[in-house]
Enzyme design. Sequence first.
Site, PDB file in Angstrom:
ATOM      1  CB  ALA A 210      -5.476   7.777   6.659  1.00  0.00           C
TER       2      ALA A 210
ATOM      3  CD  GLN B  18      -2.634  -1.173   2.620  1.00  0.00           C
ATOM      4  OE1 GLN B  18      -2.654  -2.221   3.251  1.00  0.00           O
ATOM      5  NE2 GLN B  18      -3.220  -0.083   3.082  1.00  0.00           N
TER       6      GLN B  18
ATOM      7  CG  PHE C 163      -8.160  -5.580   4.542  1.00  0.00           C
ATOM      8  CD1 PHE C 163      -9.255  -5.005   3.937  1.00  0.00           C
ATOM      9  CD2 PHE C 163      -7.849  -6.894   4.229  1.00  0.00           C
ATOM     10  CE1 PHE C 163     -10.037  -5.719   3.037  1.00  0.00           C
ATOM     11  CE2 PHE C 163      -8.617  -7.622   3.332  1.00  0.00           C
ATOM     12  CZ  PHE C 163      -9.718  -7.034   2.735  1.00  0.00           C
TER      13      PHE C 163
ATOM     14  NE  ARG D 268      -6.361   7.773  12.244  1.00  0.00           N
ATOM     15  CZ  ARG D 268      -7.045   8.627  11.466  1.00  0.00           C
ATOM     16  NH1 ARG D 268      -8.363   8.654  11.504  1.00  0.00           N
ATOM     17  NH2 ARG D 268      -6.405   9.453  10.667  1.00  0.00           N
TER      18      ARG D 268
ATOM     19  CD  GLU E 129      -8.939   4.012   7.905  1.00  0.00           C
ATOM     20  OE1 GLU E 129      -8.031   3.461   8.533  1.00  0.00           O
ATOM     21  OE2 GLU E 129      -8.984   5.243   7.696  1.00  0.00           O
TER      22      GLU E 129
END
Length: 776
Positions: free
Chosen positions: A523, A209, A240, A322, A725
């Site tokens: 994100a 990714q 993912f 987060r 997400e």
Amino acid sequence: MNKHEAPINLAVLHTGTRHDSGPKHVTGTAEYIDDMIEPVGTMHAYLGLSTRAHAEIVSMDFSAVRAAPGVIGVLTAEDIPGENDVSPSHKHDEPIFAVGKVQFWGQPVFAVIAETRDAARRAAQLAKIDYADLDWIADVRAAQAAGGRLVTEPLKLERGQVEAGLAAAPRRLQGAIAIGGQDHFYLEGQIAMAVPGEDEDVVIHSSTQHPSEVQLMVAAVLGIRHNAVTVNVRRMGGGFGGKETQGNLFAAVAALAAKKWNRACKIRPDRDDDMQSTGKRHDFVVDYDVGYDESGKILAVDAVYGTRAGFSSDLSGPVSDRALFHADNAYFYPAVRVRSEPLYTNTVSNTAFRGFGGPQGMMGAERWIEDIAYALGKDPLDIRKANFYGTDKDNVTPYHQVVEDNIVHRVVDELEASSDYQARRKAIIDFNKTSTVVKKGIALTPVKFGISFTATWYNQAGALVHVYKDGSIHLSHGGTEMGQGLYIKVAQVVADAFGVNLDNIKIMPTSTGKVPNTSATAASSGSDLNGMAAWDACEQIKARLLAHAAKLYQAEESDCHWVQGGMTIGREFVPFAELCASAYLNRVQLSAAGFYKTPKIHWDRATGKGHPFYYFAYGASVSEVSVDTLTGEYNVDRVDILHDVGKSLNPAIDIGQIEGGFIQGMGWLTSEELVWDDKGQLRTHAPSTYKIPLASDVPPVFNVKLAEWSVNREPTIGRSKAVGEPPFMLAISVVEALGMAVASVADYRVAPRLDTPVTPERVLMGVERMKREARG
């Protein structure tokens, strides 16, 4: 009319257009790295993994490995010309190959290079390694008991007078929730192929990714500059988050072998070894202390989010950050203090996973909402509504960002009505009064999820658009395609910008040789960032074409207008291809590099204050379940979802993302359990021992709708909102519904407090606890 003239969809943007690789996925013609034709002489690598959770390496003997049939050689840390590290953090604490000590069961110690993959895999089992065992730490509670060594810097978010708020609160509760981890279980495992070139050059085909990070890591490992490494990614079979950093090691090993022997090299672990040696979703233990009043209004929150980080830092710092950013979910806390504890454990280093800590943060918030509801004998939905953020006050987050786009009230109210929540809840309560074995539950939970990388510098993207003389278009950008539909969305943006059909757009593989310094596709920002970068490139080319058209046809630019299929100049229509051909003959540049950086965002981690998110995405879900109290088995009977994606770029893709995200979230919270044995070995390392949701687990009634009235107030691409997400956390409603069914055994007088994943075993234990409570 040939196939190149047939329009796919004239109204390109905001329409439900199929995935560009959909037919290839169905027919098996989509090319992944293992489908690529291997260069002549391609070698194959396989990792040798540790068989201790924590131990000193006393000696290593590879003589039997080297003597095995087909073996070309063995790689260890001594063969690395640059850095023995693939850590994405500044700590440089994640070696490719262990040196002197192993810190988790399954840590790579060496790699075998052989003529075939089978030969390398078999030979890797022949190494003789002697260990001196050390004490090892398994989980959050063990790490806390051992002194709480942290792998990276913790974060504290604080606002208001917490101690005073807790002391003055009419009611107070303390508790803890254990939140399990999750394996990514992508369809395509980790894989990389490196092809050496002249001088220092190497080309990497990687299932990643984050191509630019693989480029950086390979360059550092080989001791060369970034421009000598080209990383290409056509598509991944799922990611993912598991391929944000975890692909670094495999690309580095393949590159090391390729440059050492000057032959192409490919590496692909078995599923068992992939699961043993790669990071997972972080599991958490959240300890909380909450003060509230008789109406259920929260007055103060103090919570610690303990995290099993694993043996190295990886992304545990930003993930635990987060989690704190979402410890409020959709709720306003007048006084709040939340702290992170990213703890060292002798397990694989955990990493990014869809939601990136946000789901764990929200799960903690929903637990104390649930506790308050049961303590007051109220519907948890009433407690949720009582604590929602306001629109003009009570709208400041724990990190001091003002919530300016709050639509959670409307989303929840509409879903409550459309799902007939109140009548169904009443019917379920009546059913539970007379049903002795089967108990039902229902819950409605909200989602408020912040969109942007909290590492501000990642909020940028580049794109490269080429327009050819015949009007066909090459599209390259820094985003990667892992099945989520990013490529088709950005192609729709380009087609819409030029007013052409989608079949004019050729989507190119992501390559660091086309677009440099890319951010990870993570994100939920892929469409936001890359869509805007591609649009910027299109606008540059369109401006040149507009000036060219005005000059060529001796018209004012104000008389030239872009329309579907080309441009009108006064009363004359000029097809796009004709315009491009004339532009070439007049030496007009038909290529542009686009760029975008997210505005408004800033974040000061030292003070815990800032505006880290560009906007918020909202959603809500209602889940209904049936539980067998004799066995703990249960069914998810019905799910209703209303989700906010702003003005959808592609409703078909977005609905698919919502459905998939919910089911994956449901798997995390109900069936996907990670189990380590008393030696520190992961025992759930294959489909036979690790249960992801199946088609049969999809609720028989599954209603998913977009909040079609929502339009992003920020000028995002097409006024859309991210969708990757946020839907994942909608599955929290399943846990809350199971909690209600369990609590009914004690007439809803006791909070169920189910840890996750809520497996049938945990449900059964919860039922037995409720029976004891009911007996007094």
